[in-house]
Design a protein around this motif. Structure first.
Motif, PDB file in Angstrom:
ATOM      1  N   SER A   1     -58.513   9.796 -23.485  1.00 39.28           N
ATOM      2  CA  SER A   1     -58.784  10.024 -24.905  1.00 39.28           C
ATOM      3  C   SER A   1     -58.824  11.521 -25.176  1.00 39.28           C
ATOM      4  O   SER A   1     -58.920  12.333 -24.260  1.00 39.28           O
ATOM      5  CB  SER A   1     -60.110   9.368 -25.313  1.00 39.28           C
ATOM      6  N   VAL A   2     -58.771  11.896 -26.439  1.00 42.02           N
ATOM      7  CA  VAL A   2     -58.755  13.310 -26.829  1.00 42.02           C
ATOM      8  C   VAL A   2     -60.054  13.984 -26.391  1.00 42.02           C
ATOM      9  O   VAL A   2     -61.138  13.465 -26.610  1.00 42.02           O
ATOM     10  CB  VAL A   2     -58.570  13.448 -28.360  1.00 42.02           C
TER      11      VAL A   2
ATOM     12  N   VAL B   1     -56.985  16.114 -22.989  1.00 39.31           N
ATOM     13  CA  VAL B   1     -57.514  14.766 -22.831  1.00 39.31           C
ATOM     14  C   VAL B   1     -58.636  14.739 -21.786  1.00 39.31           C
ATOM     15  O   VAL B   1     -58.747  15.644 -20.964  1.00 39.31           O
ATOM     16  CB  VAL B   1     -56.407  13.767 -22.415  1.00 39.31           C
TER      17      VAL B   1
ATOM     18  N   ASP C   1     -56.166  15.192 -35.107  1.00 39.31           N
ATOM     19  CA  ASP C   1     -56.197  14.723 -33.724  1.00 39.31           C
ATOM     20  C   ASP C   1     -56.906  15.720 -32.807  1.00 39.31           C
ATOM     21  O   ASP C   1     -56.823  15.613 -31.599  1.00 39.31           O
ATOM     22  CB  ASP C   1     -54.778  14.474 -33.209  1.00 39.31           C
ATOM     23  N   GLN C   2     -57.576  16.691 -33.405  1.00 38.70           N
ATOM     24  CA  GLN C   2     -58.319  17.743 -32.712  1.00 38.70           C
ATOM     25  C   GLN C   2     -57.420  18.552 -31.779  1.00 38.70           C
ATOM     26  O   GLN C   2     -57.809  18.931 -30.685  1.00 38.70           O
ATOM     27  CB  GLN C   2     -59.524  17.153 -31.975  1.00 38.70           C
ATOM     28  N   ARG C   3     -56.210  18.811 -32.253  1.00 33.97           N
ATOM     29  CA  ARG C   3     -55.275  19.682 -31.542  1.00 33.97           C
ATOM     30  C   ARG C   3     -55.158  20.970 -32.334  1.00 33.97           C
ATOM     31  O   ARG C   3     -54.870  20.952 -33.521  1.00 33.97           O
ATOM     32  CB  ARG C   3     -53.899  19.019 -31.434  1.00 33.97           C
TER      33      ARG C   3
ATOM     34  N   VAL D   1     -51.731  18.178 -25.513  1.00 33.84           N
ATOM     35  CA  VAL D   1     -52.995  17.644 -26.013  1.00 33.84           C
ATOM     36  C   VAL D   1     -54.015  17.752 -24.879  1.00 33.84           C
ATOM     37  O   VAL D   1     -53.678  17.616 -23.713  1.00 33.84           O
ATOM     38  CB  VAL D   1     -52.842  16.171 -26.494  1.00 33.84           C
TER      39      VAL D   1
ATOM     40  N   GLY E   1     -56.424  11.087 -31.985  1.00 34.44           N
ATOM     41  CA  GLY E   1     -55.503  10.676 -30.930  1.00 34.44           C
ATOM     42  C   GLY E   1     -54.824   9.349 -31.173  1.00 34.44           C
ATOM     43  O   GLY E   1     -53.906   8.976 -30.440  1.00 34.44           O
TER      44      GLY E   1
END
Length: 153
Positions: free
Chosen positions: A38-39, A151, A137-139, A149, A26
């Motif tokens: 945050s992510v 969050v 970014d863990q997407r 995204v 992120g």
């Protein structure tokens, strides 16, 4: 014999083993490293989707609709898609997401994503494979395509 790592040790272990600092998930998106905004990490996302899937397939499809077990998987998937479109489109999160403290946010401002993005994200999520391919970014691909995204609350 020199102490250099073998060439396989750099790519098998990932870029961090090669000494490349990619930052936290992120960071490139301007999100904080921890806390609210945050992510949403892998464990929370998997937990949320499992809760949503159980609600849609067992509680609604088999409980309320009493669907034929031979068709319950497809009906459950349709109920799951409807839940995602209605809840993420209106409040930015599903029941499972709320339980695990995450929500879906648009990249351009962090608010609730527009309906077109929710529809695209839901379609790709139901195909499963795009959601299983993630970036640093863990997407998932479904998030990248919809410009969203996940969050933390």
């Amino acid at each position: 014999m020199d102490k250099q790592p073998r060439w396989t040790q750099t790519w098998i272990s990932g870029t961090r083993a090669a000494g490349v600092d990619l930052g936290y998930p992120g960071e490139r998106l301007g999100l904080p490293e921890e806390g609210s905004g945050s992510v949403g990490r892998f464990g929370r996302r998997i937990g949320a989707i499992m809760v949503d899937w159980l609600i849609c397939t067992w509680a609604i499809t088999r409980g309320l609709l009493q669907a034929d077990p031979r068709h319950a998987a497809w009906i459950g998937l349709l109920v799951f898609a409807a839940e995602y479109v209605l809840l993420v489109g209106s409040i930015g999160m599903t029941f499972g997401m709320r339980l695990f403290g995450i929500r879906v946010a648009a990249l351009d401002g962090g608010g609730r994503p527009p309906l077109g993005a929710v529809l695209l994200r839901t379609l790709l999520l139901c195909l499963a494979v795009p959601a299983l391919i993630w970036d640093r970014d863990q997407r998932g691909l479904h998030d990248r395509a919809a410009r969203t995204v996940v969050v933390r609350l």
